[in-house]
Scaffold this motif. Structure first.
Motif, PDB file in Angstrom:
ATOM      1  N   MET A   1       0.843  -1.196   0.000  1.00 43.12           N
ATOM      2  CA  MET A   1       0.000   0.000   0.000  1.00 43.12           C
ATOM      3  C   MET A   1       0.878   1.245   0.000  1.00 43.12           C
ATOM      4  N   ALA A   2       0.507   2.232  -0.808  1.00 41.30           N
ATOM      5  CA  ALA A   2       1.302   3.452  -0.921  1.00 41.30           C
ATOM      6  C   ALA A   2       1.271   4.251   0.366  1.00 41.30           C
ATOM      7  N   VAL A   3       2.373   4.909   0.668  1.00 36.89           N
ATOM      8  CA  VAL A   3       2.453   5.803   1.821  1.00 36.89           C
ATOM      9  C   VAL A   3       1.507   6.973   1.601  1.00 36.89           C
ATOM     10  N   LYS A   4       0.715   7.289   2.628  1.00 36.41           N
ATOM     11  CA  LYS A   4      -0.252   8.385   2.531  1.00 36.41           C
ATOM     12  C   LYS A   4       0.347   9.656   3.133  1.00 36.41           C
ATOM     13  N   ILE A   5       0.320  10.735   2.344  1.00 38.38           N
ATOM     14  CA  ILE A   5       0.894  12.014   2.765  1.00 38.38           C
ATOM     15  C   ILE A   5      -0.190  13.086   2.741  1.00 38.38           C
ATOM     16  N   LEU A   6      -0.330  13.808   3.854  1.00 38.20           N
ATOM     17  CA  LEU A   6      -1.222  14.960   3.926  1.00 38.20           C
ATOM     18  C   LEU A   6      -0.386  16.227   3.954  1.00 38.20           C
ATOM     19  N   ILE A   7      -0.664  17.144   3.021  1.00 37.24           N
ATOM     20  CA  ILE A   7       0.023  18.430   2.974  1.00 37.24           C
ATOM     21  C   ILE A   7      -0.998  19.516   3.293  1.00 37.24           C
ATOM     22  N   THR A   8      -0.706  20.340   4.301  1.00 31.44           N
ATOM     23  CA  THR A   8      -1.600  21.448   4.649  1.00 31.44           C
ATOM     24  C   THR A   8      -1.105  22.743   4.014  1.00 31.44           C
ATOM     25  N   GLY A   9      -1.951  23.778   4.071  1.00 30.18           N
ATOM     26  CA  GLY A   9      -1.600  25.043   3.419  1.00 30.18           C
ATOM     27  C   GLY A   9      -1.535  24.883   1.916  1.00 30.18           C
ATOM     28  N   ALA A  10      -2.489  24.092   1.368  1.00 34.96           N
ATOM     29  CA  ALA A  10      -2.423  23.674  -0.031  1.00 34.96           C
ATOM     30  C   ALA A  10      -2.456  24.824  -1.029  1.00 34.96           C
ATOM     31  N   GLY A  11      -2.888  26.001  -0.595  1.00 40.74           N
ATOM     32  CA  GLY A  11      -2.926  27.135  -1.511  1.00 40.74           C
ATOM     33  C   GLY A  11      -1.630  27.912  -1.569  1.00 40.74           C
ATOM     34  N   GLY A  12      -0.686  27.599  -0.704  1.00 40.82           N
ATOM     35  CA  GLY A  12       0.560  28.356  -0.635  1.00 40.82           C
ATOM     36  C   GLY A  12       1.670  27.780  -1.490  1.00 40.82           C
ATOM     37  N   PRO A  13       2.669  28.593  -1.816  1.00 41.99           N
ATOM     38  CA  PRO A  13       3.766  28.119  -2.673  1.00 41.99           C
ATOM     39  C   PRO A  13       4.586  27.000  -2.055  1.00 41.99           C
ATOM     40  N   ALA A  14       4.714  26.981  -0.714  1.00 42.37           N
ATOM     41  CA  ALA A  14       5.498  25.914  -0.075  1.00 42.37           C
ATOM     42  C   ALA A  14       4.839  24.558  -0.280  1.00 42.37           C
ATOM     43  N   ALA A  15       3.518  24.499  -0.106  1.00 46.72           N
ATOM     44  CA  ALA A  15       2.793  23.240  -0.293  1.00 46.72           C
ATOM     45  C   ALA A  15       2.855  22.792  -1.750  1.00 46.72           C
ATOM     46  N   ILE A  16       2.718  23.728  -2.660  1.00 44.83           N
ATOM     47  CA  ILE A  16       2.746  23.394  -4.077  1.00 44.83           C
ATOM     48  C   ILE A  16       4.131  22.879  -4.482  1.00 44.83           C
ATOM     49  N   CYS A  17       5.188  23.532  -3.975  1.00 42.65           N
ATOM     50  CA  CYS A  17       6.548  23.048  -4.244  1.00 42.65           C
ATOM     51  C   CYS A  17       6.752  21.640  -3.698  1.00 42.65           C
ATOM     52  N   ALA A  18       6.249  21.395  -2.476  1.00 47.26           N
ATOM     53  CA  ALA A  18       6.414  20.068  -1.869  1.00 47.26           C
ATOM     54  C   ALA A  18       5.693  19.005  -2.682  1.00 47.26           C
ATOM     55  N   TYR A  19       4.473  19.303  -3.096  1.00 46.12           N
ATOM     56  CA  TYR A  19       3.705  18.338  -3.891  1.00 46.12           C
ATOM     57  C   TYR A  19       4.434  18.030  -5.205  1.00 46.12           C
ATOM     58  N   LYS A  20       4.901  19.065  -5.892  1.00 46.21           N
ATOM     59  CA  LYS A  20       5.577  18.852  -7.175  1.00 46.21           C
ATOM     60  C   LYS A  20       6.849  18.021  -7.005  1.00 46.21           C
ATOM     61  N   ALA A  21       7.535  18.205  -5.858  1.00 47.92           N
ATOM     62  CA  ALA A  21       8.765  17.459  -5.610  1.00 47.92           C
ATOM     63  C   ALA A  21       8.491  15.993  -5.303  1.00 47.92           C
ATOM     64  N   LEU A  22       7.283  15.686  -4.814  1.00 45.54           N
ATOM     65  CA  LEU A  22       6.973  14.334  -4.352  1.00 45.54           C
ATOM     66  C   LEU A  22       6.027  13.558  -5.265  1.00 45.54           C
ATOM     67  N   LYS A  23       5.371  14.251  -6.190  1.00 46.93           N
ATOM     68  CA  LYS A  23       4.246  13.645  -6.910  1.00 46.93           C
ATOM     69  C   LYS A  23       4.606  12.418  -7.733  1.00 46.93           C
ATOM     70  N   ASP A  24       5.859  12.288  -8.148  1.00 42.93           N
ATOM     71  CA  ASP A  24       6.260  11.140  -8.964  1.00 42.93           C
ATOM     72  C   ASP A  24       6.922  10.026  -8.155  1.00 42.93           C
ATOM     73  N   LYS A  25       6.789  10.084  -6.837  1.00 40.70           N
ATOM     74  CA  LYS A  25       7.466   9.112  -5.969  1.00 40.70           C
ATOM     75  C   LYS A  25       6.572   7.933  -5.574  1.00 40.70           C
ATOM     76  N   GLY A  26       5.333   7.916  -6.086  1.00 43.31           N
ATOM     77  CA  GLY A  26       4.459   6.789  -5.786  1.00 43.31           C
ATOM     78  C   GLY A  26       3.662   6.927  -4.504  1.00 43.31           C
TER      79      GLY A  26
END
Length: 332
Positions: A1-26
């Motif tokens: 089962m894939a690791v589940k990640i919750l990112i808060t502050g989804a409208g901010g640039p920090a959250a968006i950068c984190a998501y983009k950095a992790l989105k292809d990691k499964g």
């Protein structure tokens, strides 16, 4: 089962950068924000979008705890300053449900998020601007510089900052009620340094960036540079303060090349995409460290420049209201 990640502050640039950095990691992503129109919510399917109380609300941390328990979240990545202390205050409850937080400890956060306390912690360890609390300055000014910076002890960026060579007493008396500090003005070039430290204090990344253009507080043009003097200065600060995981240190460098501390943001920065592209994927390194508990080895970086542009997400009109509202109570 894939690791589940919750990112808060989804409208901010920090959250968006984190998501983009992790989105292809499964990983399996869940996004949360207090604003139902926050951009990052729409990176994921409706069932994984959550509208949460603001970080200053007393029910915030219990609402996030309940959400993590219900969704069986493995990794929580908070990206908003005001969320950090409330969440770390109940870290034990998150540990009990098997949810690991990517954050500095509560004690370290109290130091970092109070600029005066941070300066006091770093005094005698690195070169700093002369500084005093505003209360002390009004009684017995000790700062030799004629040009002064008055700034709130809490908050980030330039909000509320006053730079003057002739402060008016009546204005300063009002600022005293707003928890200000004062320091000497240092002219120079500002740099932003993104670091990742393991829980044992070892350094996994330390990337120096020059912010070339900023719009509404967000960097839109930047470049990484190699500067060992700035890098070593920030590593000393980070280790002295005891930071862990991803943080951002801002300094100003004078004409002689001396760096001076401005502030620490104890979370991912909004310019992190450039850092990831230059070498160290700090969000991925933090997640790996949180999951394994093993120190991440140091990753070097290359010099690189970046400019940004907007990217749209299209959907049907009804899609904008498809999200889940989170409360700390069962009835919500």
């Amino acid at each position: 089962m894939a690791v589940k990640i919750l990112i808060t502050g989804a409208g901010g640039p920090a959250a968006i950068c984190a998501y983009k950095a992790l989105k292809d990691k499964g990983y399996d992503f869940f996004m949360a924000d207090m604003d139902p129109l926050a951009t990052g919510l729409y990176f994921v399917e409706p069932a994984k979008r959550f509208v949460i109380p603001g970080g200053v609300k007393p029910e915030f941390n219990q609402a996030i705890l309940r959400l993590c328990e219900e969704q069986q979240i493995d990794i929580l990545i908070p990206t908003v300053d005001v969320e950090l202390i409330p969440l770390m205050r109940i870290k034990g409850a998150f540990d009990a449900i098997g949810c690991r937080m990517v954050s500095c400890s509560e004690d370290v956060l109290y130091t970092i998020l109070d600029k005066l306390r941070l300066m006091e912690k770093c005094s005698g360890i690195v070169l700093l601007p002369e500084f005093q609390s505003l209360e002390e300055y009004l009684i017995n000014p000790q700062i030799s510089s004629k040009k002064l910076v008055f700034k709130p002890r809490s908050g980030s960026g330039s909000r509320g900052i006053i730079i003057t060579s002739s402060p008016e007493r009546n204005v300063l008396e009002k600022l005293k009620m707003e928890n200000y500090m004062v320091q000497e003005f240092i002219g120079g070039t500002e740099y932003s340094i993104d670091l990742m430290l393991n829980e044992d204090g070892s350094v996994a990344a330390a990337v120096v960036r020059e912010r070339l253009k900023i719009d509404s507080g967000v960097v839109i043009a930047s470049r990484t540079i190699k500067n060992k003097r700035i890098q070593d200065y920030c590593i000393k600060i980070a280790q002295a303060v005891g930071v862990t995981y991803g943080v951002n240190i801002q300094v100003i460098v004078d004409d002689s090349g001396n760096p001076y501390l401005l502030e620490i943001n104890p979370r991912f920065s909004g310019g992190l995409s450039l850092v990831v592209e230059s070498g160290p994927n700090i969000p991925a390194m933090c997640v790996e460290h949180a999951l394994s508990g093993k120190p991440i080895p140091y990753v070097d970086y290359k010099e690189l420049a970046m400019v940004r542009y907007y990217e749209e997400i299209y959907m049907s009109g009804s899609e904008l209201i498809k999200h889940n509202k989170v409360s700390s109570t069962e009835e919500a």
